[in-house]
Design an enzyme around this catalytic site. Sequence first.
Site, PDB file in Angstrom:
ATOM      1  N   ASP A 310       0.774  -1.048  -0.025  1.00 15.98           N
ATOM      2  CA  ASP A 310       0.049   0.039   0.047  1.00 15.98           C
ATOM      3  C   ASP A 310       0.847   1.335  -0.056  1.00 15.98           C
ATOM      4  O   ASP A 310       2.068   1.058   0.196  1.00 15.98           O
ATOM      5  CB  ASP A 310      -0.701   0.004   1.034  1.00 15.98           C
ATOM      6  CG  ASP A 310      -1.774   1.279   1.173  1.00 15.98           C
ATOM      7  OD1 ASP A 310      -2.370   1.654   0.277  1.00 15.98           O
ATOM      8  OD2 ASP A 310      -1.778   1.643   2.338  1.00 15.98           O
ATOM      9  N   ASP A 509      -1.540  -1.052   6.282  1.00 20.30           N
ATOM     10  CA  ASP A 509      -1.771  -0.656   7.429  1.00 20.30           C
ATOM     11  C   ASP A 509      -3.168  -0.072   7.707  1.00 20.30           C
ATOM     12  O   ASP A 509      -3.621   0.272   8.962  1.00 20.30           O
ATOM     13  CB  ASP A 509      -0.728   0.570   7.876  1.00 20.30           C
ATOM     14  CG  ASP A 509      -1.307   1.871   7.150  1.00 20.30           C
ATOM     15  OD1 ASP A 509      -1.879   2.021   6.009  1.00 20.30           O
ATOM     16  OD2 ASP A 509      -1.236   3.036   7.837  1.00 20.30           O
ATOM     17  N   ASP A 513      -7.078  -2.179   3.634  1.00 24.53           N
ATOM     18  CA  ASP A 513      -6.100  -3.021   3.120  1.00 24.53           C
ATOM     19  C   ASP A 513      -6.417  -4.555   3.864  1.00 24.53           C
ATOM     20  O   ASP A 513      -5.942  -5.449   3.141  1.00 24.53           O
ATOM     21  CB  ASP A 513      -4.579  -2.536   3.827  1.00 24.53           C
ATOM     22  CG  ASP A 513      -4.085  -1.537   3.175  1.00 24.53           C
ATOM     23  OD1 ASP A 513      -4.389  -1.030   1.749  1.00 24.53           O
ATOM     24  OD2 ASP A 513      -3.708  -0.449   3.959  1.00 24.53           O
TER      25      ASP A 513
END
Length: 782
Positions: A310, A509, A513
């Site tokens: 990410d 995080d 996600d």
Amino acid sequence: MSTKQARSPKIAFLVFAAAVLLGGIAAWLAGAHRAAEVAWAATAAAGLLPLAVSVISGLLRRETRVDIIALLAIAGSLLLGEYLAGAAIAVMLASGWALEDYAKGRSQRDLSGLLERAPRVVHRYERDEITSPRLDEVRPGNLLLVKAGEVVPVDGILSSGAAVLDESALTGEPGPVERESGEQVRSGAINAGAAFDFRATTTADESTYAGIVRLVREAQASKAPFVRLADRYALALLPITLLLAALGWLISGDLVRALAVLVVATPCPLILAAPIAIVSGVSRAARRGIIIKGGAALEALSNGRVLLFDKTGTITAGRPVVTEVEAPGYGDSNEIIRLTASLDQMSVHVLGAAIVRAAREQNLPLTFPTEVTEEAGQGIRGRVDERAVAVGRAEWVSKERPLPDWVRKLRRRTAIEGRGNVFIAVDGTLAGALILDDPIRPDSSRTIRALRRAGIERVVMVTGDRGDVAQTVGTAVGVDEVLAERTPAEKVDAVLTERARGPTMMVGDGINDAPALAAADVGIALGARGATASSEAADVVLVVDRLDRLAEGLQIARRARGIALQSVLFGMGLSVAAMVAAVAGFLTPVAGAFLQEAIDVAAILNALRALGGYAGTAPMAGHQIALTQRFQVEHSELLPIVNQIRSVADQASLVAPKEALAQLQELYRRLVDSLLPHEVAEETKLYPMMAEILGGEDPTATMSRSHVEISHLIRILGRLVDDITPGGPAPEDLPEIQRVLYGLYAILRLHFAQEEEAYLSLAESKDAQSHLPQKAPPEQTA
């Protein structure tokens, strides 16, 4: 107490068996052969009974265990009168059980230490009294007291003064950290200073500590597929052993030779080598703030070949920071940020917190604002030092009046660069703007390079952010592909697509996600609180908010798995060789028993090596960390001067000549008084230390060359300023002045970034324990 009680029978049996074995040897040497044989037979029988119970219980569960070989060997030694061999096998079994307990106890020490430190004492303010309720009675909003030396019971916000905390059990980072009033404190940290008050924001079950404890329990309960594979390898030894034993009997016609084969084939302690290595690797990772949820996750991590990241909060810091201050309508950039931060003390917006933090980092004196009003989606107004200050969108702060040309240029530049901006008006005049950014983590590029060296073949960044912003970040850190503007479902699709290329790892995080983390072969949550969706979906949680721990975790996992495989193949290979020797008649049962004991102990001791470190950069000493952190702070303090270089260059042709001269003189003075001494200190103090840490031949040479160029450009700027007449620079002087300024600005920004990535990010600073970040939109009000 319970652990000691569980381990004491095995230790007692080992002591008994070894003592009786040695006593029998002493009796034999003294001529009391009958007494020696009785002692050895008793030892063998004592080992036979629990082993028979274990094998029978396994058969009842339809589990064919390789312990059958040991059972046959001990029973055969008793039937054939080879009592010493039987006693040696019993001692071998006892030592294997004891070694297993020792290895598990040592490898779980760091994980179970978290459980043992669970906070049990709570002090709560109630009607001007301090009570001591149960931990599960704490509720969000309660005002709690943490005394010196106590563990913070739940997450909360510090409400009184400052606190000094030891967070090493949570993060793996040595040394205390300081928290200021209004900052978050995490449960599980130890109060290393004076008592403090804080306001609870979670219950005990929702706290950081409770989340980590859940991860620990999952890590202790899991078993790796590789260990089951090792069991299958060991079970394959059973038919081979029986065939070789039968062959030895047929060749010699002597059952003793068949017994010798059974004795050297006994692999009971041998098959402990794989789980010992795996569990040891999990423990080693936990000590570095890398919670791996068991052996299965560790093996999957070691096999990873494709890595997906990410962006926000993972490759980037995840929280906005002020990177530049533009003051074309005011002149004094420090005063612009001081006025803005003073007003933003009353704002609840995330950008307001970033601006206040930037002002405090520069030690600017803030004033408490009055007559404050805030409009959602627009901005905030008030009075600061009797001046009317407005902060927010340009049209709103200027009260819809025509905007200066510099506003359009600044918006265009920040949009291209993927940064946000906040505009400031003072006494009704548009005075300047603050540019905010979600900076790339200093260790991102270094971590990706380290992962590639460790065997990662493909790196993909998948994010919901805009394509131009994502592409800029992805190019900067060196990923292979950028997938932007992806929804959570599309992130899952990206993971599934990449799985066709090899075992995948997904790092994220945020809550968005979590589906992708669950879809990947290995989901890795960065900086998670333990109770978030991402940590629940992940197989690995980096408790410390540092991306470089990912590369370290991968190294630890691959080393542990390699040691496990090495131990199994080493031990089983030697066992097979010994069986062949026994078939040929070169080993008696007694000699084979002692040889097999040596093989098994060597394999297990080799597996224990996984508790050690991996071949990486050695940790910094305390004085080295302190020096590195000093230069981190200086970089933050010097960044306004660096940004001032470009601001002066931009305005040189826009302001009056005398104003341009004043700005150039002020800039040159700050460069000479502040920046050059910093560069000299780095050259004489930081670089020699880094050369010692990094090793090699002159590893800081290229960085030193940058210092030379920076000093050279500052000298040229000084000459140009000295040559300007009191009336200010002439039009023909401006191109050369701007060329020097833009060149100096570019090299300083590059140089600072290189130092932070290559040197300063090696030290684990307070940033490693920062709160979960929030994402800033490109342009919002403060």
